[in-house]
Write a protein that holds these residues in place. Structure first.
Motif, short mmCIF file in Angstrom:
data_model
loop_
_atom_site.label_atom_id
_atom_site.label_comp_id
_atom_site.label_asym_id
_atom_site.label_seq_id
_atom_site.Cartn_x
_atom_site.Cartn_y
_atom_site.Cartn_z
N ARG A 131 -41.28 51.61 104.07
CA ARG A 131 -41.89 51.19 105.34
C ARG A 131 -43.29 50.63 105.11
NH1 ARG A 131 -39.09 55.86 107.25
NH2 ARG A 131 -40.94 57.14 106.97
N ILE A 132 -44.06 51.26 104.24
CA ILE A 132 -45.40 50.76 103.91
C ILE A 132 -45.29 49.38 103.29
CG2 ILE A 132 -47.40 51.11 102.42
CD1 ILE A 132 -46.95 54.15 102.81
N ASN A 133 -44.36 49.21 102.36
CA ASN A 133 -44.16 47.92 101.72
C ASN A 133 -43.76 46.86 102.75
OD1 ASN A 133 -43.93 46.09 99.51
ND2 ASN A 133 -41.72 46.40 99.52
N GLN A 134 -42.88 47.22 103.67
CA GLN A 134 -42.45 46.28 104.70
C GLN A 134 -43.61 45.85 105.59
OE1 GLN A 134 -39.48 44.78 104.95
NE2 GLN A 134 -40.37 43.56 106.59
N LEU A 135 -44.48 46.81 105.95
CA LEU A 135 -45.66 46.48 106.75
C LEU A 135 -46.57 45.51 106.01
CD1 LEU A 135 -46.57 49.93 108.33
CD2 LEU A 135 -45.87 47.86 109.55
N GLN A 136 -46.75 45.73 104.70
CA GLN A 136 -47.60 44.84 103.91
C GLN A 136 -46.98 43.45 103.80
OE1 GLN A 136 -48.22 47.15 100.32
NE2 GLN A 136 -50.22 47.80 101.04
N GLN A 137 -45.69 43.38 103.60
CA GLN A 137 -45.03 42.08 103.51
C GLN A 137 -45.11 41.33 104.83
OE1 GLN A 137 -41.08 42.93 102.09
NE2 GLN A 137 -41.74 43.08 99.96
N THR A 138 -44.94 42.04 105.94
CA THR A 138 -45.04 41.41 107.25
C THR A 138 -46.45 40.87 107.48
OG1 THR A 138 -43.34 42.87 108.14
CG2 THR A 138 -44.78 41.80 109.74
N ALA A 139 -47.46 41.67 107.15
CA ALA A 139 -48.84 41.24 107.32
C ALA A 139 -49.14 40.01 106.47
CB ALA A 139 -49.80 42.37 106.97
N ASN A 140 -48.66 40.01 105.22
CA ASN A 140 -48.89 38.86 104.34
C ASN A 140 -48.20 37.61 104.86
OD1 ASN A 140 -50.53 40.24 102.55
ND2 ASN A 140 -48.84 40.82 101.22
N SER A 141 -46.98 37.75 105.33
CA SER A 141 -46.27 36.58 105.83
C SER A 141 -46.91 36.06 107.12
CB SER A 141 -44.79 36.88 106.06
OG SER A 141 -44.61 37.81 107.09
N GLN A 142 -47.40 36.96 107.98
CA GLN A 142 -48.11 36.54 109.19
C GLN A 142 -49.39 35.79 108.83
OE1 GLN A 142 -47.62 36.81 112.52
NE2 GLN A 142 -45.68 37.90 112.46
N ALA A 143 -50.13 36.30 107.85
CA ALA A 143 -51.38 35.66 107.44
C ALA A 143 -51.11 34.27 106.86
CB ALA A 143 -52.11 36.53 106.42
N LYS A 144 -50.08 34.17 106.03
CA LYS A 144 -49.74 32.86 105.45
C LYS A 144 -49.30 31.87 106.52
CE LYS A 144 -48.52 34.53 100.88
NZ LYS A 144 -47.46 34.76 99.89
N ALA A 145 -48.53 32.35 107.49
CA ALA A 145 -48.09 31.47 108.57
C ALA A 145 -49.28 31.01 109.41
CB ALA A 145 -47.07 32.19 109.45
N PHE A 146 -50.23 31.90 109.66
CA PHE A 146 -51.42 31.53 110.43
C PHE A 146 -52.24 30.52 109.66
CE2 PHE A 146 -55.84 32.13 111.73
CZ PHE A 146 -55.73 31.87 113.08
N GLN A 147 -52.41 30.75 108.36
CA GLN A 147 -53.18 29.82 107.53
C GLN A 147 -52.51 28.46 107.44
OE1 GLN A 147 -53.57 31.94 103.86
NE2 GLN A 147 -55.18 33.29 104.61
N ALA A 148 -51.20 28.44 107.51
CA ALA A 148 -50.47 27.18 107.45
C ALA A 148 -50.50 26.45 108.79
CB ALA A 148 -49.02 27.42 107.04
N GLY A 149 -51.03 27.08 109.82
CA GLY A 149 -51.17 26.43 111.12
C GLY A 149 -49.98 26.60 112.04
N ASP A 150 -49.16 27.61 111.81
CA ASP A 150 -48.01 27.86 112.68
C ASP A 150 -48.51 28.21 114.09
OD1 ASP A 150 -45.68 28.68 113.94
OD2 ASP A 150 -45.06 30.03 112.33
N PRO A 151 -48.14 27.42 115.10
CA PRO A 151 -48.66 27.67 116.45
C PRO A 151 -48.11 28.94 117.11
CG PRO A 151 -47.08 25.86 116.48
CD PRO A 151 -47.29 26.24 115.04
N SER A 152 -47.02 29.50 116.58
CA SER A 152 -46.45 30.71 117.18
C SER A 152 -47.12 31.99 116.69
CB SER A 152 -44.95 30.77 116.89
OG SER A 152 -44.73 30.94 115.50
N VAL A 153 -48.04 31.87 115.73
CA VAL A 153 -48.71 33.05 115.18
C VAL A 153 -50.15 33.08 115.69
CG1 VAL A 153 -49.42 34.23 113.07
CG2 VAL A 153 -47.27 32.97 113.11
N GLU A 154 -50.49 34.15 116.38
CA GLU A 154 -51.84 34.33 116.94
C GLU A 154 -52.71 35.12 115.96
OE1 GLU A 154 -52.89 33.11 119.87
OE2 GLU A 154 -50.93 32.21 120.28
#
Length: 109
Positions: A49-72
């Motif tokens: 579960r800890i690993n999943q939370l870290q992976q989710t956070a990393n993917s959200q950060a990468k999506a935000f940095q890439a300019g994905d408009p669906s990620v706040e």
């Protein structure tokens, strides 16, 4: 709200605490089972579960940095904080397990 596995773990811990205090029968076998799985299963599930939370956070950060408009930004920050808190909790659990193991190993038999 607490899940049934957490309630089961708390009940098991209370039972073990009373047994350690000498409040139960002396010949009784102490069970290391928690719910349907054992302690190792629960520990492995927590690490996953800890690993999943870290992976989710990393993917959200990468999506935000890439300019994905669906990620706040606030979602990214919340996910990163969840992952950070979960990781710190995991480190604390590990530290306490190591301390408990050392205490048990240093007991006189």
């Amino acid at each position: 709200m607490s899940s049934p596995s957490i309630q089961s773990a708390l009940a098991q811990m209370q039972s073990l605490a009373s047994q350690a205090a000498g409040q139960s029968d002396k010949g009784q076998q102490v069970s290391t089972r928690v719910g349907q799985g054992g302690f190792a299963d629960e520990l492995q599930a927590s690490i996953q579960r800890i690993n999943q939370l870290q992976q989710t956070a990393n993917s959200q950060a990468k999506a935000f940095q890439a300019g994905d408009p669906s990620v706040e930004l606030n979602d990214v920050m919340v996910d990163m904080q969840k992952a950070s808190v979960a990781f710190e909790m995991g480190k604390q659990v590990r530290s306490r397990l190591v301390t408990a193991y050392k205490d048990v190993m240093n007991m006189q038999v």
